[in-house]
Motif scaffolding. Structure first.
Motif, PDB file in Angstrom:
ATOM      1  N   GLY A 153      -5.632 -13.387  15.007  1.00  0.00           N
ATOM      2  CA  GLY A 153      -6.642 -13.347  13.956  1.00  0.00           C
ATOM      3  C   GLY A 153      -7.229 -11.974  13.695  1.00  0.00           C
ATOM      4  N   LEU A 154      -6.786 -10.963  14.444  1.00  0.00           N
ATOM      5  CA  LEU A 154      -7.293  -9.605  14.276  1.00  0.00           C
ATOM      6  C   LEU A 154      -6.258  -8.746  13.569  1.00  0.00           C
ATOM      7  CD1 LEU A 154      -9.364  -7.331  14.897  1.00  0.00           C
ATOM      8  CD2 LEU A 154      -8.151  -6.974  17.061  1.00  0.00           C
ATOM      9  N   THR A 155      -6.617  -8.157  12.446  1.00  0.00           N
ATOM     10  CA  THR A 155      -5.737  -7.234  11.731  1.00  0.00           C
ATOM     11  C   THR A 155      -5.912  -5.837  12.313  1.00  0.00           C
ATOM     12  OG1 THR A 155      -5.842  -8.529   9.691  1.00  0.00           O
ATOM     13  CG2 THR A 155      -5.154  -6.237   9.503  1.00  0.00           C
ATOM     14  N   LEU A 156      -4.860  -5.321  12.917  1.00  0.00           N
ATOM     15  CA  LEU A 156      -4.949  -4.005  13.544  1.00  0.00           C
ATOM     16  C   LEU A 156      -4.806  -2.905  12.507  1.00  0.00           C
ATOM     17  CD1 LEU A 156      -2.876  -4.380  16.832  1.00  0.00           C
ATOM     18  CD2 LEU A 156      -5.326  -4.567  16.500  1.00  0.00           C
ATOM     19  N   ARG A 157      -5.640  -1.897  12.627  1.00  0.00           N
ATOM     20  CA  ARG A 157      -5.603  -0.781  11.695  1.00  0.00           C
ATOM     21  C   ARG A 157      -5.453   0.522  12.479  1.00  0.00           C
ATOM     22  NH1 ARG A 157      -9.408  -4.269   9.056  1.00  0.00           N
ATOM     23  NH2 ARG A 157      -8.515  -4.988   7.088  1.00  0.00           N
ATOM     24  N   GLY A 158      -4.526   1.354  12.021  1.00  0.00           N
ATOM     25  CA  GLY A 158      -4.289   2.623  12.689  1.00  0.00           C
ATOM     26  C   GLY A 158      -3.093   3.316  12.075  1.00  0.00           C
ATOM     27  N   ILE A 159      -2.753   4.463  12.592  1.00  0.00           N
ATOM     28  CA  ILE A 159      -1.622   5.239  12.088  1.00  0.00           C
ATOM     29  C   ILE A 159      -0.666   5.571  13.231  1.00  0.00           C
ATOM     30  CG2 ILE A 159      -2.980   6.210  10.200  1.00  0.00           C
ATOM     31  CD1 ILE A 159      -3.212   8.803  11.757  1.00  0.00           C
ATOM     32  N   PHE A 160       0.551   5.944  12.885  1.00  0.00           N
ATOM     33  CA  PHE A 160       1.604   6.274  13.847  1.00  0.00           C
ATOM     34  C   PHE A 160       1.869   5.136  14.833  1.00  0.00           C
ATOM     35  CE2 PHE A 160       0.153  10.567  12.603  1.00  0.00           C
ATOM     36  CZ  PHE A 160       1.368  11.106  12.212  1.00  0.00           C
ATOM     37  N   PRO A 161       2.182   3.922  14.357  1.00  0.00           N
ATOM     38  CA  PRO A 161       2.522   2.840  15.290  1.00  0.00           C
ATOM     39  C   PRO A 161       3.848   3.113  15.983  1.00  0.00           C
ATOM     40  CG  PRO A 161       2.954   2.164  13.032  1.00  0.00           C
ATOM     41  CD  PRO A 161       2.265   3.497  12.950  1.00  0.00           C
TER      42      PRO A 161
ATOM     43  N   GLY B 243       0.828  -1.202   0.000  1.00  0.00           N
ATOM     44  CA  GLY B 243       0.000   0.000   0.000  1.00  0.00           C
ATOM     45  C   GLY B 243       0.865   1.256   0.000  1.00  0.00           C
ATOM     46  N   LYS B 244       0.250   2.375   0.265  1.00  0.00           N
ATOM     47  CA  LYS B 244       0.966   3.649   0.352  1.00  0.00           C
ATOM     48  C   LYS B 244       1.488   3.818   1.777  1.00  0.00           C
ATOM     49  CE  LYS B 244      -1.892   5.767  -3.225  1.00  0.00           C
ATOM     50  NZ  LYS B 244      -2.840   6.880  -3.555  1.00  0.00           N
ATOM     51  N   MET B 245       2.776   3.608   1.957  1.00  0.00           N
ATOM     52  CA  MET B 245       3.345   3.527   3.294  1.00  0.00           C
ATOM     53  C   MET B 245       3.662   4.905   3.872  1.00  0.00           C
ATOM     54  SD  MET B 245       5.693   0.101   3.029  1.00  0.00           S
ATOM     55  CE  MET B 245       6.823   0.867   1.878  1.00  0.00           C
ATOM     56  N   LYS B 246       3.178   5.109   5.103  1.00  0.00           N
ATOM     57  CA  LYS B 246       3.377   6.391   5.788  1.00  0.00           C
ATOM     58  C   LYS B 246       3.675   6.150   7.269  1.00  0.00           C
ATOM     59  CE  LYS B 246       1.134  10.002   4.737  1.00  0.00           C
ATOM     60  NZ  LYS B 246       0.085  11.049   4.654  1.00  0.00           N
ATOM     61  N   TYR B 247       4.028   7.229   7.962  1.00  0.00           N
ATOM     62  CA  TYR B 247       4.227   7.246   9.413  1.00  0.00           C
ATOM     63  C   TYR B 247       5.248   6.198   9.888  1.00  0.00           C
ATOM     64  CZ  TYR B 247      -0.332   9.359   8.497  1.00  0.00           C
ATOM     65  OH  TYR B 247      -1.362  10.080   7.967  1.00  0.00           O
ATOM     66  N   PRO B 248       6.500   6.284   9.430  1.00  0.00           N
ATOM     67  CA  PRO B 248       7.505   5.276   9.807  1.00  0.00           C
ATOM     68  C   PRO B 248       7.961   5.403  11.253  1.00  0.00           C
ATOM     69  CG  PRO B 248       8.551   7.051   8.601  1.00  0.00           C
ATOM     70  CD  PRO B 248       7.073   7.332   8.559  1.00  0.00           C
TER      71      PRO B 248
ATOM     72  N   THR C  61       2.412   2.574   8.429  1.00  0.00           N
ATOM     73  CA  THR C  61       1.029   2.335   8.047  1.00  0.00           C
ATOM     74  C   THR C  61       0.962   2.195   6.535  1.00  0.00           C
ATOM     75  OG1 THR C  61       0.136   3.546   9.933  1.00  0.00           O
ATOM     76  CG2 THR C  61      -1.303   3.278   8.032  1.00  0.00           C
ATOM     77  N   GLY C  62       0.316   1.126   6.073  1.00  0.00           N
ATOM     78  CA  GLY C  62       0.110   0.941   4.646  1.00  0.00           C
ATOM     79  C   GLY C  62      -1.315   1.308   4.297  1.00  0.00           C
ATOM     80  N   LYS C  63      -1.490   2.461   3.686  1.00  0.00           N
ATOM     81  CA  LYS C  63      -2.844   2.925   3.353  1.00  0.00           C
ATOM     82  C   LYS C  63      -3.308   2.265   2.059  1.00  0.00           C
ATOM     83  CE  LYS C  63      -3.233   7.384   5.678  1.00  0.00           C
ATOM     84  NZ  LYS C  63      -4.582   7.105   6.203  1.00  0.00           N
ATOM     85  N   ASP C  64      -4.461   1.636   2.128  1.00  0.00           N
ATOM     86  CA  ASP C  64      -5.037   0.945   0.978  1.00  0.00           C
ATOM     87  C   ASP C  64      -6.530   1.252   0.947  1.00  0.00           C
ATOM     88  OD1 ASP C  64      -6.513  -1.635  -0.169  1.00  0.00           O
ATOM     89  OD2 ASP C  64      -4.495  -1.562  -1.032  1.00  0.00           O
ATOM     90  N   ILE C  65      -7.044   1.571  -0.243  1.00  0.00           N
ATOM     91  CA  ILE C  65      -8.448   1.989  -0.360  1.00  0.00           C
ATOM     92  C   ILE C  65      -9.400   0.895   0.119  1.00  0.00           C
ATOM     93  CG2 ILE C  65     -10.269   2.630  -1.982  1.00  0.00           C
ATOM     94  CD1 ILE C  65      -8.161   3.990  -3.690  1.00  0.00           C
ATOM     95  N   SER C  66      -9.092  -0.374  -0.212  1.00  0.00           N
ATOM     96  CA  SER C  66     -10.006  -1.460   0.136  1.00  0.00           C
ATOM     97  C   SER C  66      -9.802  -1.968   1.556  1.00  0.00           C
ATOM     98  CB  SER C  66      -9.833  -2.621  -0.850  1.00  0.00           C
ATOM     99  OG  SER C  66      -8.502  -3.117  -0.790  1.00  0.00           O
TER     100      SER C  66
END
Length: 356
Positions: A308-316, A259-264, A276-281
């Motif tokens: 089994g849970l995919t965590l989603r968020g920014i600035f890890p 995806g579009k990788m941000k916030y390293p 964070t890998g930003k992906d539209i879907s």
């Protein structure tokens, strides 16, 4: 007189023998424990003992003191107790049971607005973060502290305006994203205020800009993400020879794209790069890069998946000292505002494919 002394010695011997006889040991497993009521049940092959934990009970694990609250059912222990009083004298914990990862919303830092960009001190007890209040035109960096990992963060304090930022390990330097550019500022001690920021003149990207800064542990490498027309989001890096030297020009960091990788964010030991890998879907997936090659480049990547849970968020932001992963994400109620969260009991090696 001789008979008197003989009698005293005999009494002392009886008392000593009685005390010694009252002290017994058991090798077994903890069946249950209640730190609040200060009770513990331990079983061996044949028996179950219900005992009391006194304030003087000595509890250790690998020769280090252990708090009663950390005792868990199923742990193997060597226990010494007073048989007549039913009180634990000593517990030596022989096995440590890993706690399962637990996702926690940092509600104590929730304000009337949006919280993001967590940044932690080395010990994980001081947090810096941004707040975008409804009544404010810009974000501000705030800070708060906690006594230990089980305590709430307290006494939040507003520091300086910024969109994105990073803080050095000693807490004396800050790199900020402001006005589509990167700035730097310092302070003399962690109790002082930061000085007015100055622009990093070398942090220029033709046809775009740099944001989402992150300092390496030694403060000599600056990671950031870039937005450039025709390229989309990329992760860049800059270096300097000393903390007082000028920064080099930004260069793209070669990574496996997801995806579009941000916030390293690079872990303090340099083993992992989170982003964070930003992906539209898929939304904003948290990505872990590992497997550094001879040139120091990360060559493998995986989406963070825990139980089994995919965590989603920014600035890890990973804190090795406390086994916690902080990030900004949407709470389950889906109110659309970013809130600060922490994944407790987090071990990267347990979730990276090939390292389990």
């Amino acid at each position: 007189m001789f008979r008197f002394y003989t009698l005293v010695i005999a009494v002392l011997l009886i008392v000593a023998t009685s005390i010694q006889a009252a002290e017994k040991s058991i090798d077994g497993k903890i069946k249950s424990v209640d730190p609040t009521k200060r009770t513990i049940s331990v079983t061996d092959k044949d028996n179950t003992l219900d005992l009391e934990l006194s304030k003087n009970s000595k509890i250790t694990a690998k020769n280090k003191p252990v708090n009663p609250s950390s005792l868990q059912s199923g742990q193997s222990v060597k226990l010494k107790y007073h048989d007549a009083l039913g009180i634990v004298l000593e517990i030596d914990v022989l096995s440590i049971i890993e706690k399962k990862p637990e996702l926690v919303l940092l509600s104590e830092l929730d304000v009337n607005g949006e919280e993001s960009n967590p940044c932690l001190s080395l010990d994980g007890l001081t947090i810096y973060f941004t707040v975008k209040e409804l009544s404010q035109q810009t974000r501000w960096v705030w800070t708060a502290k906690r006594k230990d990992t089980e305590s709430l963060f307290e006494n939040p304090k507003r520091l300086i305006p910024a969109m994105d930022f990073t803080v050095s390990d000693d807490g004396l330097e800050m790199i900020l994203f402001l006005n589509r550019g990167l700035y730097q500022t310092t302070r003399n001690s962690v109790e002082d205020n930061f000085k007015r920021p100055t622009k990093i003149t070398s942090a220029v990207l033709e046809g775009g800009f740099l944001a989402g800064p992150c300092l390496s542990s030694d403060g000599l490498t600056l990671y950031c993400d870039s937005m450039k027309k025709g390229f989309g989001a990329q992760i860049q890096f800059m270096t300097r020879k000393t903390k007082s030297s000028n920064w080099s020009k930004p260069e793209p960091l070669k990574l496996t794209p997801i995806g579009k990788m941000k916030y390293p964010y690079v872990s303090r030991d340099g083993k992992y790069l989170f982003c964070t890998g930003k992906d539209i879907s898929q939304g904003s997936n948290i990505i872990i890069h590992s497997g550094r090659d001879a040139d120091g480049r990360f060559h493998s990547a995986s989406v963070l998946n825990v139980d089994g849970l995919t965590l989603r968020g920014i600035f890890p932001r990973y804190v090795a000292a406390t086994n916690e992963l902080f990030f900004a994400g949407e709470p389950e109620n889906g109110n659309g505002e970013l809130k600060l969260m922490v994944l407790k009991n987090f071990n990267p090696e347990k979730v990276i494919p090939g390292l389990k």
